[in-house]
Design a protein around this motif. Structure first.
Motif, PDB file in Angstrom:
ATOM      1  N   ASN A 146      37.366  20.663  48.494  1.00 49.95           N
ATOM      2  CA  ASN A 146      36.862  21.368  47.312  1.00 49.95           C
ATOM      3  C   ASN A 146      35.334  21.361  47.250  1.00 49.95           C
ATOM      4  O   ASN A 146      34.750  22.193  46.563  1.00 49.95           O
ATOM      5  N   LEU A 147      34.711  20.421  47.933  1.00 46.18           N
ATOM      6  CA  LEU A 147      33.245  20.398  47.931  1.00 46.18           C
ATOM      7  C   LEU A 147      32.675  21.701  48.467  1.00 46.18           C
ATOM      8  O   LEU A 147      31.666  22.196  47.963  1.00 46.18           O
ATOM      9  N   ASP A 148      33.310  22.272  49.478  1.00 43.83           N
ATOM     10  CA  ASP A 148      32.864  23.572  49.991  1.00 43.83           C
ATOM     11  C   ASP A 148      33.157  24.682  48.990  1.00 43.83           C
ATOM     12  O   ASP A 148      32.350  25.577  48.800  1.00 43.83           O
ATOM     13  N   GLY A 149      34.307  24.608  48.340  1.00 48.21           N
ATOM     14  CA  GLY A 149      34.695  25.642  47.386  1.00 48.21           C
ATOM     15  C   GLY A 149      33.873  25.637  46.117  1.00 48.21           C
ATOM     16  O   GLY A 149      33.693  26.674  45.485  1.00 48.21           O
ATOM     17  N   LYS A 152      30.110  27.510  46.462  1.00 50.62           N
ATOM     18  CA  LYS A 152      30.266  28.933  46.176  1.00 50.62           C
ATOM     19  C   LYS A 152      31.721  29.091  45.748  1.00 50.62           C
ATOM     20  O   LYS A 152      32.616  29.124  46.603  1.00 50.62           O
ATOM     21  N   PRO A 153      31.976  29.125  44.432  1.00 48.12           N
ATOM     22  CA  PRO A 153      33.351  29.112  43.928  1.00 48.12           C
ATOM     23  C   PRO A 153      34.256  30.133  44.611  1.00 48.12           C
ATOM     24  O   PRO A 153      33.943  31.307  44.708  1.00 48.12           O
ATOM     25  N   ASN A 154      35.367  29.631  45.117  1.00 51.51           N
ATOM     26  CA  ASN A 154      36.330  30.448  45.833  1.00 51.51           C
ATOM     27  C   ASN A 154      37.731  29.994  45.411  1.00 51.51           C
ATOM     28  O   ASN A 154      38.229  28.990  45.898  1.00 51.51           O
ATOM     29  N   TRP A 155      38.329  30.736  44.494  1.00 49.95           N
ATOM     30  CA  TRP A 155      39.627  30.375  43.940  1.00 49.95           C
ATOM     31  C   TRP A 155      40.691  30.237  45.025  1.00 49.95           C
ATOM     32  O   TRP A 155      41.497  29.314  44.977  1.00 49.95           O
ATOM     33  N   ILE A 156      40.680  31.140  45.972  1.00 50.62           N
ATOM     34  CA  ILE A 156      41.713  31.134  47.011  1.00 50.62           C
ATOM     35  C   ILE A 156      41.610  29.866  47.857  1.00 50.62           C
ATOM     36  O   ILE A 156      42.616  29.210  48.127  1.00 50.62           O
ATOM     37  N   ALA A 157      40.401  29.498  48.247  1.00 48.67           N
ATOM     38  CA  ALA A 157      40.210  28.298  49.072  1.00 48.67           C
ATOM     39  C   ALA A 157      40.632  27.048  48.306  1.00 48.67           C
ATOM     40  O   ALA A 157      41.302  26.165  48.867  1.00 48.67           O
ATOM     41  N   ILE A 158      40.260  26.973  47.039  1.00 46.82           N
ATOM     42  CA  ILE A 158      40.613  25.789  46.240  1.00 46.82           C
ATOM     43  C   ILE A 158      42.127  25.752  46.003  1.00 46.82           C
ATOM     44  O   ILE A 158      42.742  24.680  46.021  1.00 46.82           O
ATOM     45  N   LEU A 159      42.761  26.907  45.837  1.00 46.03           N
ATOM     46  CA  LEU A 159      44.207  26.960  45.691  1.00 46.03           C
ATOM     47  C   LEU A 159      44.903  26.492  46.979  1.00 46.03           C
ATOM     48  O   LEU A 159      45.890  25.753  46.921  1.00 46.03           O
ATOM     49  N   ILE A 164      47.825  22.149  49.984  1.00 46.03           N
ATOM     50  CA  ILE A 164      47.833  21.097  51.008  1.00 46.03           C
ATOM     51  C   ILE A 164      48.111  19.740  50.359  1.00 46.03           C
ATOM     52  O   ILE A 164      48.916  18.945  50.855  1.00 46.03           O
ATOM     53  N   SER A 165      47.472  19.480  49.228  1.00 47.80           N
ATOM     54  CA  SER A 165      47.682  18.216  48.524  1.00 47.80           C
ATOM     55  C   SER A 165      49.122  18.102  48.010  1.00 47.80           C
ATOM     56  O   SER A 165      49.723  17.027  48.056  1.00 47.80           O
ATOM     57  N   ILE A 166      49.682  19.203  47.537  1.00 51.39           N
ATOM     58  CA  ILE A 166      51.074  19.188  47.075  1.00 51.39           C
ATOM     59  C   ILE A 166      52.015  18.911  48.248  1.00 51.39           C
ATOM     60  O   ILE A 166      53.038  18.227  48.088  1.00 51.39           O
ATOM     61  N   LEU A 167      51.680  19.393  49.437  1.00 52.95           N
ATOM     62  CA  LEU A 167      52.489  19.086  50.623  1.00 52.95           C
ATOM     63  C   LEU A 167      52.508  17.587  50.904  1.00 52.95           C
ATOM     64  O   LEU A 167      53.542  17.021  51.278  1.00 52.95           O
ATOM     65  N   PHE A 168      51.362  16.921  50.710  1.00 53.66           N
ATOM     66  CA  PHE A 168      51.310  15.463  50.863  1.00 53.66           C
ATOM     67  C   PHE A 168      52.261  14.802  49.854  1.00 53.66           C
ATOM     68  O   PHE A 168      52.980  13.863  50.204  1.00 53.66           O
TER      69      PHE A 168
END
Length: 191
Positions: A146-149, A152-159, A164-168
């Motif tokens: 999320n630091l990259d997202g 420059k806010p990027n909803w798709i990247a953060i989603l 990925i976290s939910i997969l964990f």
């Protein structure tokens, strides 16, 4: 899909310092949880650890309840990190969430030992620790990604980071179910 994971791994390699920092914050929380674990029966940690302990060992409670609790806990934390991922100013709050996870794990280790001595330690090592580490690893990875997202806010990247976290959390839940059904409950029935 493979390209997405390659991009995420490249970001993690680029942000190794952040990965190490979040991991260190988690470990500090764990150590402080071990040191300052409350022996007070009215403390929130004690009550939650006792309830979790009963949930694991009570054969009248379905193992699915433990799995659902594990998964929902992971999803709730992931949603929290997801919401915090939109601003670089909330990164310290993500660190606090990860610190708190370590604090809970450290306190739980002590309380499991207090409640069941050897059985508590074994249960902690084979069930609680891996589950907790998997969910927290997902949170740390999502926080670092999320630091990259947030620059420059990027909803798709953060989603995608959230997924990925939910997969964990899903992997941790499947692990809990497998260990409960194949190891802990059968052994508990014998003894």
């Amino acid at each position: 899909m493979n390209k997405i994971f390659q991009l995420k791994i490249a970001v993690l390699k680029k942000r190794v310092k952040a990965l190490i920092l979040f991991t260190a914050v988690y470990l500090v929380g764990f150590i402080l949880g071990l040191i300052f674990s409350s022996k007070d029966c009215d403390s929130v940690f004690y009550i939650n650890a006792t309830n979790y302990h009963v949930l694991i060992f009570d054969s009248t409670v379905s193992p699915l309840k433990s799995v659902i609790n594990c998964f929902l806990s992971g999803v709730l934390l992931t949603v929290t990190v997801f919401i915090l991922g939109f601003s670089k100013y909330t990164v310290p709050i993500e660190g606090i969430v990860i610190f708190y996870r370590g604090l809970i794990l450290g306190s739980t280790a002590v309380l499991f030992f207090q409640l069941s001595k050897f059985n508590g330690v074994v249960t902690f090592i084979i069930l609680t620790l891996p589950c907790h580490l998997l969910i927290t690893a997902g949170l740390i990875v999502a926080s670092v990604l999320n630091l990259d997202g947030c620059i420059k806010p990027n909803w798709i990247a953060i989603l995608k980071n959230c997924i990925i976290s939910i997969l964990f959390a899903l992997i941790a839940s499947i692990y809990v179910f497998f260990i409960l059904v194949t190891v802990i409950r059968p052994i508990n029935m014998i003894f």
